[in-house]
Design a protein around this motif. Sequence first.
Motif, PDB file in Angstrom:
ATOM      1  N   ILE A   1      30.626  15.253 -39.412  1.00 26.62           N
ATOM      2  CA  ILE A   1      29.653  16.333 -39.599  1.00 26.62           C
ATOM      3  C   ILE A   1      29.088  16.776 -38.250  1.00 26.62           C
ATOM      4  O   ILE A   1      28.985  17.973 -37.963  1.00 26.62           O
ATOM      5  CB  ILE A   1      28.526  15.876 -40.548  1.00 26.62           C
ATOM      6  N   PHE A   2      28.719  15.809 -37.401  1.00 27.37           N
ATOM      7  CA  PHE A   2      28.199  16.154 -36.078  1.00 27.37           C
ATOM      8  C   PHE A   2      29.269  16.852 -35.238  1.00 27.37           C
ATOM      9  O   PHE A   2      28.993  17.859 -34.575  1.00 27.37           O
ATOM     10  CB  PHE A   2      27.697  14.888 -35.367  1.00 27.37           C
ATOM     11  N   GLN A   3      30.484  16.318 -35.262  1.00 29.61           N
ATOM     12  CA  GLN A   3      31.555  16.871 -34.439  1.00 29.61           C
ATOM     13  C   GLN A   3      31.906  18.303 -34.831  1.00 29.61           C
ATOM     14  O   GLN A   3      32.337  19.092 -33.982  1.00 29.61           O
ATOM     15  CB  GLN A   3      32.806  15.994 -34.551  1.00 29.61           C
ATOM     16  N   ASN A   4      31.737  18.652 -36.091  1.00 28.63           N
ATOM     17  CA  ASN A   4      32.131  19.969 -36.566  1.00 28.63           C
ATOM     18  C   ASN A   4      30.963  20.945 -36.687  1.00 28.63           C
ATOM     19  O   ASN A   4      31.106  22.022 -37.276  1.00 28.63           O
ATOM     20  CB  ASN A   4      32.836  19.837 -37.919  1.00 28.63           C
ATOM     21  N   THR A   5      29.820  20.575 -36.135  1.00 25.38           N
ATOM     22  CA  THR A   5      28.666  21.473 -36.138  1.00 25.38           C
ATOM     23  C   THR A   5      28.743  22.397 -34.928  1.00 25.38           C
ATOM     24  O   THR A   5      28.853  21.930 -33.799  1.00 25.38           O
ATOM     25  CB  THR A   5      27.351  20.677 -36.097  1.00 25.38           C
ATOM     26  N   PRO A   6      28.688  23.699 -35.132  1.00 23.43           N
ATOM     27  CA  PRO A   6      28.743  24.642 -34.011  1.00 23.43           C
ATOM     28  C   PRO A   6      27.621  24.396 -33.003  1.00 23.43           C
ATOM     29  O   PRO A   6      26.489  24.055 -33.374  1.00 23.43           O
ATOM     30  CB  PRO A   6      28.576  26.009 -34.691  1.00 23.43           C
ATOM     31  N   ASN A   7      27.943  24.572 -31.729  1.00 23.11           N
ATOM     32  CA  ASN A   7      26.983  24.458 -30.637  1.00 23.11           C
ATOM     33  C   ASN A   7      26.431  23.050 -30.445  1.00 23.11           C
ATOM     34  O   ASN A   7      25.378  22.860 -29.829  1.00 23.11           O
ATOM     35  CB  ASN A   7      25.819  25.439 -30.826  1.00 23.11           C
ATOM     36  N   VAL A   8      27.123  22.053 -30.999  1.00 26.53           N
ATOM     37  CA  VAL A   8      26.783  20.649 -30.753  1.00 26.53           C
ATOM     38  C   VAL A   8      27.985  20.007 -30.077  1.00 26.53           C
ATOM     39  O   VAL A   8      29.058  19.923 -30.663  1.00 26.53           O
ATOM     40  CB  VAL A   8      26.435  19.895 -32.055  1.00 26.53           C
ATOM     41  N   SER A   9      27.802  19.581 -28.827  1.00 26.75           N
ATOM     42  CA  SER A   9      28.903  18.976 -28.081  1.00 26.75           C
ATOM     43  C   SER A   9      28.766  17.460 -28.072  1.00 26.75           C
ATOM     44  O   SER A   9      27.744  16.901 -28.489  1.00 26.75           O
ATOM     45  CB  SER A   9      28.916  19.500 -26.643  1.00 26.75           C
ATOM     46  N   ALA A  10      29.797  16.800 -27.573  1.00 22.60           N
ATOM     47  CA  ALA A  10      29.798  15.334 -27.533  1.00 22.60           C
ATOM     48  C   ALA A  10      28.668  14.787 -26.678  1.00 22.60           C
ATOM     49  O   ALA A  10      28.200  13.666 -26.897  1.00 22.60           O
ATOM     50  CB  ALA A  10      31.141  14.835 -27.010  1.00 22.60           C
ATOM     51  N   SER A  11      28.204  15.557 -25.688  1.00 27.44           N
ATOM     52  CA  SER A  11      27.122  15.091 -24.820  1.00 27.44           C
ATOM     53  C   SER A  11      25.743  15.262 -25.450  1.00 27.44           C
ATOM     54  O   SER A  11      24.741  14.880 -24.853  1.00 27.44           O
ATOM     55  CB  SER A  11      27.161  15.845 -23.484  1.00 27.44           C
ATOM     56  N   HIS A  12      25.692  15.832 -26.651  1.00 35.79           N
ATOM     57  CA  HIS A  12      24.411  16.058 -27.329  1.00 35.79           C
ATOM     58  C   HIS A  12      23.968  14.890 -28.203  1.00 35.79           C
ATOM     59  O   HIS A  12      22.842  14.879 -28.694  1.00 35.79           O
ATOM     60  CB  HIS A  12      24.481  17.323 -28.186  1.00 35.79           C
ATOM     61  N   TYR A  13      24.853  13.930 -28.427  1.00 37.04           N
ATOM     62  CA  TYR A  13      24.460  12.780 -29.242  1.00 37.04           C
ATOM     63  C   TYR A  13      25.313  11.576 -28.866  1.00 37.04           C
ATOM     64  O   TYR A  13      26.435  11.696 -28.394  1.00 37.04           O
ATOM     65  CB  TYR A  13      24.594  13.085 -30.740  1.00 37.04           C
ATOM     66  N   TYR A  14      24.733  10.369 -29.077  1.00 40.37           N
ATOM     67  CA  TYR A  14      25.390   9.122 -28.701  1.00 40.37           C
ATOM     68  C   TYR A  14      25.239   8.106 -29.835  1.00 40.37           C
ATOM     69  O   TYR A  14      24.152   7.925 -30.387  1.00 40.37           O
ATOM     70  CB  TYR A  14      24.774   8.541 -27.426  1.00 40.37           C
ATOM     71  N   THR A  15      26.346   7.460 -30.181  1.00 42.30           N
ATOM     72  CA  THR A  15      26.330   6.372 -31.153  1.00 42.30           C
ATOM     73  C   THR A  15      27.072   5.193 -30.540  1.00 42.30           C
ATOM     74  O   THR A  15      27.764   5.319 -29.549  1.00 42.30           O
ATOM     75  CB  THR A  15      27.029   6.775 -32.458  1.00 42.30           C
ATOM     76  N   SER A  16      26.899   4.023 -31.138  1.00 44.24           N
ATOM     77  CA  SER A  16      27.584   2.835 -30.619  1.00 44.24           C
ATOM     78  C   SER A  16      28.427   2.115 -31.662  1.00 44.24           C
ATOM     79  O   SER A  16      29.144   1.192 -31.329  1.00 44.24           O
ATOM     80  CB  SER A  16      26.561   1.852 -30.027  1.00 44.24           C
ATOM     81  N   GLY A  17      28.303   2.470 -32.924  1.00 40.74           N
ATOM     82  CA  GLY A  17      29.168   1.898 -33.939  1.00 40.74           C
ATOM     83  C   GLY A  17      28.766   0.542 -34.468  1.00 40.74           C
ATOM     84  O   GLY A  17      29.549  -0.099 -35.165  1.00 40.74           O
ATOM     85  N   ASN A  18      27.556   0.055 -34.155  1.00 38.46           N
ATOM     86  CA  ASN A  18      27.117  -1.242 -34.679  1.00 38.46           C
ATOM     87  C   ASN A  18      26.326  -1.061 -35.972  1.00 38.46           C
ATOM     88  O   ASN A  18      25.431  -0.230 -36.049  1.00 38.46           O
ATOM     89  CB  ASN A  18      26.221  -1.966 -33.666  1.00 38.46           C
ATOM     90  N   ILE A  19      26.650  -1.847 -36.982  1.00 37.47           N
ATOM     91  CA  ILE A  19      25.943  -1.762 -38.262  1.00 37.47           C
ATOM     92  C   ILE A  19      24.602  -2.473 -38.153  1.00 37.47           C
ATOM     93  O   ILE A  19      24.512  -3.584 -37.676  1.00 37.47           O
ATOM     94  CB  ILE A  19      26.783  -2.398 -39.381  1.00 37.47           C
ATOM     95  N   PHE A  20      23.543  -1.797 -38.595  1.00 38.39           N
ATOM     96  CA  PHE A  20      22.243  -2.455 -38.590  1.00 38.39           C
ATOM     97  C   PHE A  20      21.731  -2.694 -39.998  1.00 38.39           C
ATOM     98  O   PHE A  20      21.052  -3.677 -40.269  1.00 38.39           O
ATOM     99  CB  PHE A  20      21.282  -1.674 -37.696  1.00 38.39           C
ATOM    100  N   HIS A  21      22.080  -1.825 -40.945  1.00 41.35           N
ATOM    101  CA  HIS A  21      21.760  -2.070 -42.355  1.00 41.35           C
ATOM    102  C   HIS A  21      22.865  -1.441 -43.194  1.00 41.35           C
ATOM    103  O   HIS A  21      23.190  -0.273 -43.021  1.00 41.35           O
ATOM    104  CB  HIS A  21      20.408  -1.459 -42.730  1.00 41.35           C
ATOM    105  N   ASN A  22      23.435  -2.247 -44.101  1.00 38.90           N
ATOM    106  CA  ASN A  22      24.554  -1.734 -44.888  1.00 38.90           C
ATOM    107  C   ASN A  22      24.633  -2.449 -46.228  1.00 38.90           C
ATOM    108  O   ASN A  22      24.653  -3.675 -46.290  1.00 38.90           O
ATOM    109  CB  ASN A  22      25.871  -1.936 -44.117  1.00 38.90           C
ATOM    110  N   ASN A  23      24.616  -1.689 -47.308  1.00 39.61           N
ATOM    111  CA  ASN A  23      24.901  -2.239 -48.635  1.00 39.61           C
ATOM    112  C   ASN A  23      25.581  -1.151 -49.457  1.00 39.61           C
ATOM    113  O   ASN A  23      25.924  -0.085 -48.943  1.00 39.61           O
ATOM    114  CB  ASN A  23      23.628  -2.774 -49.313  1.00 39.61           C
TER     115      ASN A  23
END
Length: 430
Positions: A119-141
């Motif tokens: 969703i973030f990647q396909n949002t117009p005018n939002v580039s990869a440098s506009h957001y950062y994730t690390s892929g670690n789960i903190f809460h999941n059920n």
Amino acid sequence: MRSKNLIALAISTALSVMPAGTNGAATEELTVEELASYGLTLEEFNKVRNSESPSDFGGLPSSGDTDQLWLDAAVFEYEVATSDSSDRASTSSGYHPYLVCSTYPGLSGKQREAQIDAIFQNTPNVSASHYYTSGNIFHNNDDISCGTLRAYNDTIAKVYESNPNATEYMSVNPLHPSMKMAENTVEIMESWFEGEDAGDVVTIGSDSGNSDEQIQVKTLGLHMILCPGVQDFEVEDVPDDEIADDVKSFVTEDGGNTVKEMSFYYHRVSGMDGKNAVHTERMGQWSEAISQVTNWTKDDGSNDCLDSIIGENMSFVVKQRILEVNAKMSFWEGKKLIQSLGRTQDDLNTCIWYMTYALALDPMVCTLEPRTSVKTLCKNGSSDLSQCSEVDAVVPPAADAASGRIEVGPWKMNIAVMTLLVSLLGVVIL
């Protein structure tokens, strides 16, 4: 192979639920109030993380007041994030940390992560440098998956504007200090301030050859991990020393006014949001620490808390993703420092509370919790271990022979003994 197929399915699912209008066509701009309403409520947040939020936002006459205060805090954080849009530095508050949760049914945490990324990647005018994730789960059920990301300026608004259906399963909350602090942070610190277990000797002697002159004592610390995008900002590896200096600057710069201006609590309690703006007792306590420390700034710009106690006597060191802020002095040396500054133990308490809040407020920090650690001292109370054999060089503090505890009055006088280990427990979007 099966994992890749599941992720591909999640991305396909994400794209299939995107409504028409995600191709860059003009969409209606969302207000910060609308954005705030898309986040978890306080009650919902409490189910995914045990934090100081119930204490910071609780105790009001009605649940309606609490819910509104929670929304007002989110609105304030969105305004902070968008007010610094011209600042693209890695330390900018324009890069704000957010809690992002997905409740999309029938998906695993990995699939929900892939869906949100798509969703973030396909949002117009939002580039990869506009957001950062690390892929670690903190809460999941089965019902919900949550983590954090760091996003620039109005990125969250753009994502929701281009993907209005996402409100059905994606919630976003800007992180504020109480959400970052682990549950009982204040209670644990207060118990140490009041003398419970503070400064207890746990080991007498060491392997350094000075076993007759050294002791090890328990100290209190704050533990955290850096947020996503702090160490790998814009694909560049940011030097550890630079990150440490940036955090230290945030806490100590401009006589504390940076912290004051970015604090929802201070704005609320001081009346900047209106004379009758609702706030809690705990918010008042944090705000008072900010007010007192900023008021210590002298005409020449110097400030005993920011310059001497924090600036000169706390070390800021980054190791991997962990940031440690350690006191350079023992509690006995801390007492002498306070006396030399003409300050009291209560002043020192206030300075440490300010520092704790400021660290949790820093946009590069994602969580904070107190932990105990061990510090080696000379028996005379000095943290300079090269002086351990010089037992007569200074007058040592009295020791309780029964417990092995070093006594220099109550903990409120000894708060500077804390080795403040600040490490940021990072949580990231699934």
